[in-house]
Design a protein around this motif. Structure first.
Motif, mmCIF file in Angstrom:
data_model
loop_
_atom_site.group_PDB
_atom_site.id
_atom_site.type_symbol
_atom_site.label_atom_id
_atom_site.label_comp_id
_atom_site.label_asym_id
_atom_site.label_seq_id
_atom_site.Cartn_x
_atom_site.Cartn_y
_atom_site.Cartn_z
ATOM 1 N N ASN A 1 -16.023 62.205 -27.031
ATOM 2 C CA ASN A 1 -15.050 62.637 -26.036
ATOM 3 C C ASN A 1 -15.682 62.711 -24.647
ATOM 4 N N ARG A 2 -15.871 63.911 -24.093
ATOM 5 C CA ARG A 2 -16.340 64.033 -22.709
ATOM 6 C C ARG A 2 -17.848 64.210 -22.585
ATOM 7 N N SER A 3 -18.567 64.180 -23.696
ATOM 8 C CA SER A 3 -20.038 64.264 -23.659
ATOM 9 C C SER A 3 -20.618 62.865 -23.808
ATOM 10 N N SER A 4 -21.180 62.344 -22.745
ATOM 11 C CA SER A 4 -21.612 60.948 -22.707
ATOM 12 C C SER A 4 -23.090 60.813 -23.021
ATOM 13 N N LEU A 5 -23.464 59.626 -23.489
ATOM 14 C CA LEU A 5 -24.852 59.284 -23.765
ATOM 15 C C LEU A 5 -25.376 58.347 -22.686
ATOM 16 N N ASP A 6 -26.647 58.501 -22.333
ATOM 17 C CA ASP A 6 -27.268 57.558 -21.405
ATOM 18 C C ASP A 6 -27.322 56.172 -22.017
ATOM 19 N N GLU A 7 -27.598 56.115 -23.330
ATOM 20 C CA GLU A 7 -27.595 54.864 -24.087
ATOM 21 C C GLU A 7 -26.530 54.985 -25.173
ATOM 22 N N PRO A 8 -25.356 54.365 -25.003
ATOM 23 C CA PRO A 8 -24.241 54.578 -25.924
ATOM 24 C C PRO A 8 -24.540 54.263 -27.382
ATOM 25 N N GLY A 9 -25.539 53.449 -27.659
ATOM 26 C CA GLY A 9 -25.847 53.094 -29.035
ATOM 27 C C GLY A 9 -26.783 54.059 -29.745
ATOM 28 N N GLN A 10 -27.170 55.146 -29.071
ATOM 29 C CA GLN A 10 -28.110 56.090 -29.690
ATOM 30 C C GLN A 10 -27.423 56.855 -30.820
ATOM 31 N N ASP A 11 -28.154 57.060 -31.920
ATOM 32 C CA ASP A 11 -27.620 57.827 -33.039
ATOM 33 C C ASP A 11 -27.634 59.320 -32.726
ATOM 34 N N SER A 12 -26.702 60.032 -33.350
ATOM 35 C CA SER A 12 -26.631 61.477 -33.228
ATOM 36 C C SER A 12 -27.140 62.101 -34.518
ATOM 37 N N THR A 13 -28.094 63.011 -34.393
ATOM 38 C CA THR A 13 -28.655 63.696 -35.557
ATOM 39 C C THR A 13 -28.428 65.198 -35.423
ATOM 40 N N GLN B 1 -10.016 56.489 -26.343
ATOM 41 C CA GLN B 1 -11.044 57.501 -26.562
ATOM 42 C C GLN B 1 -11.143 57.869 -28.039
ATOM 43 N N GLN B 2 -9.993 58.000 -28.711
ATOM 44 C CA GLN B 2 -10.013 58.284 -30.146
ATOM 45 C C GLN B 2 -10.711 57.168 -30.915
ATOM 46 N N ALA B 3 -10.423 55.925 -30.525
ATOM 47 C CA ALA B 3 -11.059 54.791 -31.195
ATOM 48 C C ALA B 3 -12.572 54.794 -30.962
ATOM 49 N N ALA B 4 -12.987 55.129 -29.738
ATOM 50 C CA ALA B 4 -14.418 55.182 -29.431
ATOM 51 C C ALA B 4 -15.108 56.294 -30.215
ATOM 52 N N ASP B 5 -14.432 57.445 -30.321
ATOM 53 C CA ASP B 5 -15.009 58.566 -31.073
ATOM 54 C C ASP B 5 -15.109 58.226 -32.556
ATOM 55 N N GLU B 6 -14.097 57.557 -33.079
ATOM 56 C CA GLU B 6 -14.126 57.139 -34.477
ATOM 57 C C GLU B 6 -15.295 56.188 -34.726
ATOM 58 N N ARG B 7 -15.443 55.231 -33.836
ATOM 59 C CA ARG B 7 -16.525 54.250 -33.993
ATOM 60 C C ARG B 7 -17.887 54.941 -33.928
ATOM 61 N N PHE B 8 -18.044 55.882 -32.997
ATOM 62 C CA PHE B 8 -19.320 56.576 -32.866
ATOM 63 C C PHE B 8 -19.620 57.369 -34.134
ATOM 64 N N TRP B 9 -18.599 58.009 -34.685
ATOM 65 C CA TRP B 9 -18.803 58.805 -35.897
ATOM 66 C C TRP B 9 -19.250 57.929 -37.061
#
Length: 284
Positions: free
Chosen positions: A64-76, A190-198
């Protein structure tokens, strides 16, 4: 709920990301956190708690509104726990009672391990800590298959596999049409982007996380929550296993996996009881 409660919103730059967060109310500090669910999903519950609590909510990194400097980085869980720690330090707040649900419960547990001094109590509502299960290897393999299915472009197939692995009910199908009885609405970008990131960057790290039971036993109090309607589901099994490993019994909440969003008015009554039992609310 006080309709005039002021909600303060802001962003905090942290390593590799910029976090969006909200603060409302006054009183003992409670953090409400999800993953992949974000601050909007917790807003109704936060508004109800803000009568007598300071409530911190945030969008997890990459969502959502919390962005990554590198969009492909994994979240742990470790990265998200560090983000929460930095938010608490930035606000000069804590120790906090942290209510986390699903992946957010994993984040809260990771925070209690890495920064126990910032945590008063963790209320871990249905954490998918499948590494505690006897068949954890099968669940790890299922998650890898879900991710691969999504990455191949089969979004619907990935969702079906996810629901089966989590033992959640599948949507009803109209057999004559060969399609769901009610087709889902087209998600916004945005929903689609959040789904993809998850699917591609968050699910693996969350479900493969191995909790340090010794550290959790030695740290702040941990309340393991399970929805009364979640019996037989994956998160019922994982939460039960976590409570057993900690030598405690699960605490039951009304509703299912996302009851805090589905029925915040009903959910907050039980949450207030749990807060009171753990010394966060006065008896009267």
């Amino acid at each position: 709920m006080n309709p005039t409660t002021i909600v303060t919103t802001d962003h905090l730059k942290v390593p590799d990301a910029t976090l969006y967060y909200e603060v409302r109310g006054q009183g003992p500090l409670v953090v409400l956190v999800g993953a992949p669910m974000h601050a909007e999903h917790f807003a109704p519950l936060a508004a109800l708690l803000a009568d007598d609590h300071t409530v911190l909510t945030t969008d997890p990194r990459g969502v959502n509104r919390s962005s990554l400097d590198e969009p492909g980085q994994d979240s742990t869980p470790q990265l998200r726990a560090d983000d929460l720690s930095r938010l608490l330090t930035h606000l000069g707040a804590g120790p906090a009672t942290v209510f986390g649900s699903s992946g957010g419960a994993v984040t809260a547990l990771a925070l209690a391990i890495a920064h126990p001094e910032q945590v008063r109590t963790v209320i871990a509502h249905e954490p998918p800590v499948s590494r505690l299960l006897d068949d954890s290897e099968a669940h790890d393999a299922a998650v890898e298959d879900i991710i691969a299915t999504y990455a191949s472009g089969d979004v619907a197939g990935a969702w079906v596999k996810f629901m089966i692995n989590a033992n959640l009910p599948l949507p009803e199908f109209d057999e004559s049409a060969g399609a769901p009885a009610e087709a889902p609405a087209e998600p916004d970008p945005q929903q689609a982007a959040d789904e993809r990131f998850w699917f591609l960057h968050e699910m693996r790290g969350t479900t493969h996380w191995q909790p340090d039971i010794a550290a959790l036993r030695a740290g702040p109090g941990v309340v393991v929550g399970i929805g009364e309607e979640s019996a037989g589901q994956l998160c019922d099994h994982t939460s039960t296993a976590l409570a057993a490993a900690l030598g405690t019994k699960p605490t039951y909440f009304p509703g299912g996996h996302i009851a805090f969003a589905d029925d915040p008015a009903g959910f907050v009554l039980r949450l207030r009881e749990v807060l009171r039992e753990n010394g966060v609310l006065p008896e009267n």
